[in-house]
Enzyme design. Structure first.
Site, PDB file in Angstrom:
ATOM      1  N   HIS A 286       0.842  -1.200   0.000  1.00 26.59           N
ATOM      2  CA  HIS A 286       0.000   0.000   0.000  1.00 26.59           C
ATOM      3  C   HIS A 286       0.880   1.255   0.000  1.00 26.59           C
ATOM      4  O   HIS A 286       0.653   2.191  -0.767  1.00 26.59           O
ATOM      5  CB  HIS A 286      -0.911  -0.035   1.231  1.00 26.59           C
ATOM      6  CG  HIS A 286      -1.692   1.221   1.489  1.00 26.59           C
ATOM      7  ND1 HIS A 286      -3.034   1.346   1.175  1.00 26.59           N
ATOM      8  CD2 HIS A 286      -1.321   2.424   2.027  1.00 26.59           C
ATOM      9  CE1 HIS A 286      -3.449   2.563   1.509  1.00 26.59           C
ATOM     10  NE2 HIS A 286      -2.440   3.235   2.040  1.00 26.59           N
TER      11      HIS A 286
ATOM     12  N   ARG B 262      -1.742  13.963   2.579  1.00 26.04           N
ATOM     13  CA  ARG B 262      -2.634  12.977   3.186  1.00 26.04           C
ATOM     14  C   ARG B 262      -2.594  13.067   4.702  1.00 26.04           C
ATOM     15  O   ARG B 262      -1.576  13.373   5.284  1.00 26.04           O
ATOM     16  CB  ARG B 262      -2.211  11.569   2.781  1.00 26.04           C
ATOM     17  CG  ARG B 262      -2.135  11.363   1.293  1.00 26.04           C
ATOM     18  CD  ARG B 262      -1.471  10.046   0.945  1.00 26.04           C
ATOM     19  NE  ARG B 262      -2.265   8.943   1.459  1.00 26.04           N
ATOM     20  CZ  ARG B 262      -1.903   7.659   1.389  1.00 26.04           C
ATOM     21  NH1 ARG B 262      -0.746   7.332   0.850  1.00 26.04           N
ATOM     22  NH2 ARG B 262      -2.678   6.722   1.877  1.00 26.04           N
TER      23      ARG B 262
END
Lengths: 265, 265, 265, 265, 265
Positions: E187, E200
């Site tokens: 990921h 983020r």
């Protein structure tokens, strides 16, 4: 389709009123925007509230004029289209399609639209934003299929528009690229027979909405469109559609002023 | 079914008023439209709002007359039927079924209906459009089954109508045609016993709505209908129903004017 | 359960008013209807709107009287019961249970009820119709179990009613009859201990609603009822419950006039 | 948590008014009710409508007084607590928890509460009823774990309350008791570290609501609570949670009068 | 993005009015709060009701001033941000993000906000609370990846904010830590290419809401963001997303006063 809505009285006069406003809407290069990659589209399905119909007809006609004025003011950046959903899609009256080079432009137009008298009587039931891209899978297709894909849909206006949002499952995305290519080859083959009667446009929505793709169709031949959809459901790629529709949005295509006239007259 | 709704006062007079309007509704060939392939049907489940009941009875009677006038104006193109859902289907009052040769005609009628005083008090809770086709699977059935399928349902009006939307799963569509044929043979066999008491009609909705089929039933024998549905659930094809109902729409069949009288009186 | 709702003033007088209306409700043979196969039941979960409470108390009392009058007029065909859901089932105030020999009779009563002043303040949140049948699986049970099943529930009024709609999955319906028999034998064994404290009634709804069964329970011992439900969840048949509840409808049992008094006083 | 809600003016006076009412609420033995098995609890998540805020402040203060009067009248049978959800749980303003020895007592209180001026501005968004029982799995736990489970949570008021409804899947219920015991042993071990900072209470809801358990937590240490939930998700029993939350209800704990003051001032 | 909303008249004056209020909002250390672990965030998606627009412009401007006053009063404890959702997220107008060291502070701010004239016209459509933590999986990543992760996003304000709530399935949580580590490594690798254009922030929500994580993104490059999301969907960890979005919340970033001006002017 001949427009013969119950109450036609008043539309003629009202169209004259609209004439001026629309002539101002000539800024952005529509054809380029609609064919380029990197174009941002926002689709909003609206439902009119009941209080709208309590307005007197002149007030509604004035409100429609206000809408075309707003569209005119943003015409240098944004292309706006409408589909009449009333009667064919439940709890929905119209679909507004907005195209520009930046999502913020779409929002500016939609905020301004929502602030009009007409817009204040509309509730957004579904909103999807998406971006156009160069076709992903075409490079891996055989040459004859690539050639066939260049077939142009029959020219001229279409009677119906259908929007089908699509979400792929995790197995689709996690699969190796060559498996997706193989499935997309089948998918493409299943659609070749409909290239002429059904015009298609694909938008990418991952991260902008709760679906991965907005598929948008225009056709005058609904039987061919129904066949296309059934053919697409028969290929393996269909097993990976976590969502296909939900909702299917279907309506008829008309110029913006004619659609506004349905609600104003 | 004898109509004995609480407040019958006023219906008689009102029916006289309706008489003239209905006599104008003789344009389209109803029987042909209802049996031909290529007929487009739109089904709308409506719920009345509460403000409707605040209108005085004469205003409601006038509003009902307006509806039949609208239906009369479109009678050259469109056949309209109604099913009374109130009390039997939740959050629903009536089902409007519209048939014509083009979806745009259905929309024109429904837009005009929605613009009437009565229509403005209705919210569409479900809308499905679909098209009739020649039977898909009959050619592959054995001859004796084909012969049995020609059995006519018992003639005369039926008391109840039931609409069940159906969506097949991806496994159904992706399966080879002969597997689907085999499953449809079982399905057909399971329904033979109900051909006389239950009248059935199938519509194809893929791409026009979020389901694949609209199955529409009329019967006066609900126990036979219940048996039919249970028999259909017992065949393998049932494993491929991603949606069967959701909602089941059930009501009683009456002439349009009698149903309007329920709301107008 | 002693009724001690906040505002009791006015109930006494109002009950006198109701007395006459109820004495007219003696037409249909209630016991036969409630025990025969072939009885059609309609269950409606209603929620009151907020405007109801804005009516003055005398207006509400008059509206309640109107309801019992309507029930009286249909008493030759239809049996009506009520369960008070308010406070125990979310977004719900009362459950109306209607029994007769034809679904159309149920609809006539519910349309008339909906047309009363009280009914116009109610929204139907759930509606299920269903039919009673002779027990399906009892013939295949062992003799001692059949004998035990004849145990009568303890007599007298019960405090609580619970309605649980049930939908079986496709695997259940497609399974061979002997497999379903075996699973129903386990199901029945799991319920034997509760035959006395919990009264049960089963209705068949396939094709009439989006569920297959309406299971209806009455009890004064909720702990025993809780045990019964847990026991039923522990047998293999539970794996085939595609829906069990959703919603669970729970309330208290009172005569119609006492329940109306809760809303009228 | 210091209460510093925007408009504090008027709260002080209003608290004086409440004083008398609360002193009457001393009937039932709260501690016994809250620790005994066989106690029936009803949890209602309420949302205030907008019209509430249109009432003048004195009218709202009077309405709050009406609520505490109602609670006082039922204080011989029913214990009522409130959690302030506004701002932390969507479309919700407060949670009302009611405990008594009979579900009918809970309903009486909730019907009386709903009939107050304040109650008529509330809509119930979720309602769950449930009963307390002796712990099911403790007898099968090892002795040292049983001893640890007797650890008392730290005394004194907690800042936060969280309600999580839980529904087990069919595989859980159909599994043999020793498998469930083994999984509950893991579950219990995963929770031991949080016994002091997080106070827990379990209610059984099968057959009374659409879930099997109501798990109710109080804590002043949300980070420890977050750890507890994550630990519980990491044990095998979590695979059998068909529903865990949906909704998670979270809010702050205050005396009833302080919570009413938030809405009255 | 140049703000050119339809009706700009009046904004200028109104901004002057806001000036004073905002200067008072300098209490809490915003940068520390936004980067520390243990910060509690509450995200609320609000929809404006229709009555708001019926207020005269001066009343709306005064109401906006009231909002900034409230924010100013809580500025010693709580940081408030807004995202303009109108036009891009359906049935939503704005996202309010609140950060502080205690969930109770967030609630106090939100209750005070909800009590303003503007707040009383807002309905919360989604509410999520969550807490920040030190990164869970970073310690197990290879050193070069750790180094890359320290890449700073490009400085300066971003045009767009996207909130995606995420819920993991039981298989994820029950899996051994090293399996989760391996999947998170994939990921993380998939996201490295977007570290510069897409900012983020991760929040942990288990037990505070019906999801496990709130992922919050800011970017001016939506095409890069779309690529990031597609890359994240292509790693195995995506198989364990029981919910990803549902809803995706997307809008544009502006100072609070500019967003309020959209609704006030």
């Amino acid at each position: 389709m001949r427009l013969s809505w119950g109450c036609l009285a008043g539309i003629a006069i009202w169209l004259v009123v609209l004439g001026t406003a629309r002539s101002a809407a000539a800024g952005v290069d529509r054809d380029k925007l609609m064919s380029d990659p990197g174009t941002y589209a926002t689709f909003v399905v609206y439902e009119l509230d009941r209080d709208w119909w309590k307005l007197a007809r002149p007030a509604r006609a004035k409100a429609a004029k206000e809408v075309t004025d707003v569209f005119g003011k943003h015409a240098d950046k944004v292309v706006v289209d409408m589909v009449l959903l009333r009667g064919l899609t439940d709890r929905a009256d119209l679909l507004v399609r907005v195209h520009s080079t930046a999502l913020a432009h779409n929002q500016e137009l939609l905020v301004a639209f929502g602030a009009t008298t007409f817009g204040r009587h509309l509730a957004s039931r579904h909103t999807w934003s998406a971006v156009t891209k160069k076709p992903n899978y075409v490079p891996s297709l055989p040459d004859d299929m690539k050639a066939t894909l260049k077939t142009q849909p029959e020219p001229g206006p279409k009677a119906y528009a259908i929007l089908i949002p699509v979400k792929k499952d995790a197995a689709w995305w996690v699969a190796p690229q060559d498996q997706r290519n193989a499935m997309m080859k089948e998918h493409t083959a299943a659609s070749l027979a409909s290239l002429v009667p059904v015009k298609r446009k694909l938008y990418h929505a991952s991260g902008f909405a709760d679906v991965d793709f907005i598929t948008y169709f225009e056709t005058s031949k609904l039987d061919e469109f129904n066949n296309l959809i059934i053919n697409l459901m028969k290929v393996r790629e269909n097993r990976h559609n976590a969502q296909f529709g939900g909702p299917v949005v279907i309506g008829t295509i008309h110029p913006v002023d004619k659609i506004l006239a349905v609600f104003a007259s």
